[in-house]
Design a protein around this motif. Sequence first.
Motif, short mmCIF file in Angstrom:
data_model
loop_
_atom_site.label_atom_id
_atom_site.label_comp_id
_atom_site.label_asym_id
_atom_site.label_seq_id
_atom_site.Cartn_x
_atom_site.Cartn_y
_atom_site.Cartn_z
N ASP A 5 2.99 5.19 16.67
CA ASP A 5 3.35 5.33 15.63
C ASP A 5 3.83 3.88 15.17
N THR A 6 3.37 3.20 13.73
CA THR A 6 3.51 2.11 13.58
C THR A 6 3.97 2.49 11.90
N PHE A 7 4.41 1.09 11.23
CA PHE A 7 4.73 1.09 10.10
C PHE A 7 4.14 1.79 9.11
N THR A 8 2.80 1.61 9.04
CA THR A 8 1.83 2.31 8.16
C THR A 8 1.98 3.71 8.13
N THR A 9 2.22 4.31 9.39
CA THR A 9 2.18 5.66 9.76
C THR A 9 3.63 6.19 9.48
N PRO A 55 -5.41 3.31 3.59
CA PRO A 55 -3.94 3.53 3.39
C PRO A 55 -3.70 3.76 1.64
N ALA A 56 -4.08 3.03 0.80
CA ALA A 56 -3.54 3.06 -0.44
C ALA A 56 -4.27 4.39 -1.00
N THR A 57 -5.61 4.49 -0.67
CA THR A 57 -6.31 5.82 -1.25
C THR A 57 -5.71 7.03 -0.98
N MET A 58 -5.26 6.90 0.33
CA MET A 58 -4.61 8.26 0.77
C MET A 58 -2.96 8.59 0.06
N SER A 112 -0.63 0.26 2.20
CA SER A 112 0.51 1.26 2.22
C SER A 112 1.66 0.68 1.32
N VAL A 113 1.92 -0.54 1.55
CA VAL A 113 3.02 -1.43 0.71
C VAL A 113 2.76 -1.23 -0.67
N ILE A 114 1.50 -1.57 -0.89
CA ILE A 114 1.13 -1.61 -2.47
C ILE A 114 1.43 -0.42 -2.81
#
Length: 552
Positions: free
Chosen positions: A228-232, A495-498, A385-387
Amino acid sequence: MFDNIKKFNRLNWNAWTVFVVAIASLISAPVIFVLSSIFSDTAEIWSHLASTVLPRYLLNSFILMVGVGCGVSVIGVGAAWLITMCRFPGSRLFEWAMLLPLAAPAYILAYTYTELLEFYGPIQTWLREIFGWTSVNDYWFPEIRSIGGAIALLTLTLYPYVYLLTRVAFLEQSTCTLEASRSLGANPWGSFFTIALPLARPAIITGLALALMETLNDFGTVQYFGVDTFTTGIYRTWFGMGERVAAAQLAAVLLLFILWLILLELWSRRQAKYYQTTSQQQHLQQFHLTRMRKLGAFIACLLPVFLGFLLPAGLLLQMTIAESGASFRGRFWDYASHSLTLAAITAVLAVAIALIMAYGVRINRNLGMRVSTRIAAMGYAVPGSVIAVGILIPIGTVDNAIDSFMRSMFGISTGLLFSGTITALVFAYLVRFMAVAFGAVESSLVKIQPSLDDASRSLGYSPTKTLIKVHVPMMWGGLLTGAMLTFVDVMKELPATMVIRPFNFDTLAVRVYNLAADERLTEAAGPALAIVLVGIIPVILLSLRIAKSRQS
């Protein structure tokens, strides 16, 4: 006074400046929105996150950064020093081979090594057959799906950032400085720690910062390994809990981590100045190693290349050949066409926008131009993910406002015009990878002598005609390089694509992730191998550049 106002208007607000500032504002808008979400009123949700999952996100992200930072520093700096300063078999080959892991994203290594090292994988199966073990209670084997496994795989894919920049720094160091240290009795280790390493410190810190930014951006590896990190957490808060504002606040915290890394890199050089008293007039004198040390240097350079590229690429190739039907059946070619289409559109747009910005700075080097272009190019430091969060929330608000207006005025529902479309996804890619295209275009443009601009203007050509008729033909190499690098980065982006992709519009990266999540690793081999093969393109370009610089 009026003369100063006219001068300000002429120098700072001509058409090029306005256009570049507008582009920079548009591209930086998602990042600004994410930062502004910190002040949103979501006290109840945020307190729940802070008391449950936020400490785990912070701790795991910090452990990943420390582990990957140590790993990439040791491998990158060590390999750069060995290859630059020591003579051993294969050193010329390793100059470019050390870059091969850049072609394989970490999430592909995660899927490949899981297939290799899991309980029913070939290695553990072989060990059980050899020693007669029957279950996991009979022996211990390291768990690949863990934070330690994530650190190892991220290190194997990200060390080239440190290696490349550090090796360039070692090559640029003055021969006289190193020879002076030898004349004073310093052995190779003494010269390394007292002379070479301090002089290369800015390059090492820059490469380390890039590697840590990519670590925080990773989604596929940590998600697959259950770390578990910030992106998840952003993905889970958005889609699992349906809390977009809370997801934006998590993204803002992650963005603060990134800004901290950037400030750390700047702070590390706030008072230190690194100068060479003489230029490198001759080739560096390499150290002659003993037979055993040559073997040790060869193994030290071979292991990262073997584990980071050769082994996973070979396994993917073997699985693809063995199960070619499973790898390429179904909608594989649809996913490939989606990836190629998105990458091609983004590459063309990114190079065109980068050309406009770089040329705008060339013809009008005022403060507004320089600041705007740097702001537009800062997206590469921001995780995908932030974008994604910074794009979808404002676009969703715009879509809802348009739909409400059309309902009230004409009784027509427009639905979602921008959210979940290719337009939104391409915009996210542009925000994320504009720095890649801009760097390639700018480096090519600055090589053109300003006297050509003056000659063109004296013949009656406008700035736009000068750009089209004079500069573009001379910049084809840089333009193609920028387009190719952007193309490859888009192909690998997950990440952005997901988060943003349209419904039922998966790319190769998303397809690999979905198949791996369903434990269908054999079927994922073909798409994963395709991504790796495309990723070799920038490695080849860098290798050719290294070979050319060595010959010159």
